[in-house]
Design an enzyme around this catalytic site. Structure first.
Site, PDB file in Angstrom:
ATOM      1  N   LYS A 184      -5.011  -1.096  -1.379  1.00  0.00           N
ATOM      2  CA  LYS A 184      -4.298  -0.212  -2.316  1.00  0.00           C
ATOM      3  C   LYS A 184      -5.249   0.160  -3.463  1.00  0.00           C
ATOM      4  O   LYS A 184      -6.082   1.017  -3.284  1.00  0.00           O
ATOM      5  CB  LYS A 184      -2.993  -0.871  -2.722  1.00  0.00           C
ATOM      6  CG  LYS A 184      -2.187  -1.201  -1.429  1.00  0.00           C
ATOM      7  CD  LYS A 184      -0.827  -1.684  -1.659  1.00  0.00           C
ATOM      8  CE  LYS A 184      -0.210  -2.307  -0.412  1.00  0.00           C
ATOM      9  NZ  LYS A 184      -0.119  -1.485   0.770  1.00  0.00           N
ATOM     10  N   SER A 243       7.244  -2.861  -4.410  1.00  0.00           N
ATOM     11  CA  SER A 243       6.527  -1.672  -3.953  1.00  0.00           C
ATOM     12  C   SER A 243       7.356  -0.403  -3.942  1.00  0.00           C
ATOM     13  O   SER A 243       6.808   0.693  -3.965  1.00  0.00           O
ATOM     14  CB  SER A 243       5.966  -1.920  -2.560  1.00  0.00           C
ATOM     15  OG  SER A 243       6.992  -2.334  -1.686  1.00  0.00           O
ATOM     16  N   HIS A 280       0.389  -4.620  -5.019  1.00  0.00           N
ATOM     17  CA  HIS A 280       0.364  -3.373  -5.808  1.00  0.00           C
ATOM     18  C   HIS A 280      -0.116  -3.591  -7.234  1.00  0.00           C
ATOM     19  O   HIS A 280      -0.184  -2.633  -8.015  1.00  0.00           O
ATOM     20  CB  HIS A 280       1.761  -2.730  -5.812  1.00  0.00           C
ATOM     21  CG  HIS A 280       2.162  -2.269  -4.449  1.00  0.00           C
ATOM     22  ND1 HIS A 280       1.885  -1.008  -3.966  1.00  0.00           N
ATOM     23  CD2 HIS A 280       2.768  -2.932  -3.439  1.00  0.00           C
ATOM     24  CE1 HIS A 280       2.332  -0.901  -2.732  1.00  0.00           C
ATOM     25  NE2 HIS A 280       2.869  -2.064  -2.376  1.00  0.00           N
TER      26      HIS A 280
HETATM   27  C1  PLP Z   1       4.089  -5.823  -1.364  1.00  0.00           C
HETATM   28  C2  PLP Z   1       3.231  -5.608  -0.159  1.00  0.00           C
HETATM   29  N1  PLP Z   1       2.673  -6.667   0.436  1.00  0.00           N
HETATM   30  C3  PLP Z   1       1.887  -6.527   1.512  1.00  0.00           C
HETATM   31  C4  PLP Z   1       1.622  -5.294   2.061  1.00  0.00           C
HETATM   32  C5  PLP Z   1       0.769  -5.186   3.275  1.00  0.00           C
HETATM   33  O1  PLP Z   1      -0.545  -4.863   2.899  1.00  0.00           O
HETATM   34  P1  PLP Z   1      -1.482  -4.053   3.885  1.00  0.00           P
HETATM   35  O2  PLP Z   1      -1.137  -2.619   3.753  1.00  0.00           O
HETATM   36  O3  PLP Z   1      -2.857  -4.382   3.384  1.00  0.00           O
HETATM   37  O4  PLP Z   1      -1.238  -4.586   5.255  1.00  0.00           O
HETATM   38  C6  PLP Z   1       2.164  -4.160   1.466  1.00  0.00           C
HETATM   39  C7  PLP Z   1       1.851  -2.826   2.036  1.00  0.00           C
HETATM   40  O5  PLP Z   1       2.572  -1.898   2.010  1.00  0.00           O
HETATM   41  C8  PLP Z   1       2.999  -4.312   0.338  1.00  0.00           C
HETATM   42  O6  PLP Z   1       3.575  -3.255  -0.242  1.00  0.00           O
END
Ligand code: PLP
Length: 387
Positions: free
Chosen positions: A243, A184, A212
């Site tokens: 996202k 990310s 992502h």
């Molecule tokens: C790689 C990754 N996994 C999980 C999440 C968590 O997702 P959520 O924003 O739906 O809680 C994020 C959020 O930033 C993320 O970047």
């Protein structure tokens, strides 16, 4: 007599905040006015928005809001889905997600963070071992720690090192490998085929977080497992609706027994209130758009490719990004903040990402591109960066 007015057991917090401030690491909230799309109003300043994860421009798409409005029938869910049931809309969205992912079943969570936490803690525990990429998302790390299994961190994307670490893991009851598919902050991609091969050879479970990549990569938009042809070797696929799908909530897709197990063991599922049913309508509307409008992801990826090439030709360090997330790595936190502020003055929102989100000396400006950006906005950002 005790002097209650001078005793402040929280005094250390002020000192710690002051330390963060000195290092350029203290975070502050901005107030957003109105909706966020290609433009965003932050603290009364209108900026071109290169900071969100709304990759397909769906967060402000009226079709999502209309679907939610049409589905509204009350609001709160009242209790955990296991107590007051999940709504028909939740069931329908889970069915649609399983169909989209090509798996037997899927389970919805209130966030992607909750999905990761529930999945990892349900799959491994004391007597097991979990292997995690050094740059995995915080929710994966928290899941690993909470599971009370042994945690082994392997160097970023280094499947050979992982394999060597796993040579010494045969005595554990269960082995789990967890990785982001698209990292990310770095915008680079995990070697999923190689990881699947390591998992097969070492008799391990493989969990991939597509947060992502869902909606962006793959012929049908399922993500990088689809794009790289590794879906069969990935046992637990996690994604988020928050996202590219422009909404909120996370999910895990996989076999029926896996989903039934998470339902029985996932603490953040069992002990947390279900999201409002109408929220599920937004997820269904977004899945429809992803199926019908593949040009969104194709256009986004083409724009991202030319944007990365322009940055490299200007001499910026974009690390190993090959995606719509493009870090401009500057190293020093204060320098990242200064560039971000200068871009803000020029009308662009490009967040500075600092430790602990990224390792020390890897502070960057994280540019995330969206289908919603037009060519002129991207060109202007490039011109400003050149200056
Ligand atoms: C790689 C990754 N996994 C999980 C999440 C968590 O997702 P959520 O924003 O739906 O809680 C994020 C959020 O930033 C993320 O970047």
């Amino acid at each position: 007599m005790t002097n209650h007015t001078t005793h402040n057991p929280l005094a250390w917090i002020e000192d710690s905040l002051a330390d963060l401030g000195k290092q350029g690491l203290q975070r502050k909230l901005s107030v957003r006015g109105g909706r966020q799309a290609d433009k965003i109003d932050l603290d009364d300043q209108r900026l071109v928005n290169f900071g969100s994860n709304d990759y397909l421009g769906l967060a402000a798409d009226p079709r999502l809001a209309t679907a939610v409005a049409a589905a509204l029938d009350g609001w709160g869910s009242g209790a955990s889905p296991l107590v007051c049931g999940h709504a028909a809309a939740h069931r329908d969205l889970e069915g649609r997600l399983a169909e989209f992912e090509g798996t037997e079943a899927a389970l919805l969570f209130t966030s992607g963070f909750a999905a990761n936490s529930a999945a990892i803690t349900s799959l491994v525990g004391p007597g097991d071992v979990v292997f995690t990429d050094r740059k995995n998302h915080a929710s994966l790390f928290d899941g690993c720690r909470l599971s009370r299994s042994d945690v082994r961190v392997y160097p970023h994307r280094d499947h050979r090192r992982l394999d060597r670490l796993m040579q010494r893991a045969a005595q554990y009851r269960r082995r789990l490998i967890v990785t982001d598919s698209l990292f990310s902050m770095d915008g680079d991609v995990a070697p999923l085929a190689e990881l699947a091969e390591v998992a097969r050879r070492r008799d391990a479970m493989l969990m991939v977080d597509e947060a992502h990549a869902t909606g962006v990569f793959g012929a049908s938009g399922r993500g990088l497992c689809e794009q790289l042809g590794t879906e069969d070797g990935v046992h637990i696929r996690m994604g988020t609706l928050s996202k590219a799908l422009g909404s909120i909530g996370g999910f895990v897709a996989g076999s029926r027994p896996l989903i039934d197990w998470l339902l029985n063991r996932g603490r953040s599922y069992i002990y947390s209130t279900a999201s409002p049913a109408a929220v599920a309508a937004a997820g269904i509307a977004a899945l429809d758009i992803i199926r019908k409008e593949p040009h969104r992801r194709r256009t986004l990826l083409a724009k991202a490719e030319s944007f990365r090439a322009s940055l490299v030709s200007q001499g910026w360090n974009i690390g190993d990004s090959t995606t719509q997330i493009v870090p401009i790595i500057v190293g020093d936190s204060q320098r990242a903040l200064d560039i971000s502020a200068a871009l803000g003055e020029a009308g662009f929102f490009v967040p500075a990402i600092r430790p602990p989100t990224v390792p020390q000396d890897e502070a960057c400006l994280r540019v995330s591109l969206s289908f919603a950006h037009d060519d002129e906005q991207i060109e202007k950002l490039l011109k400003t960066l050149k200056k």
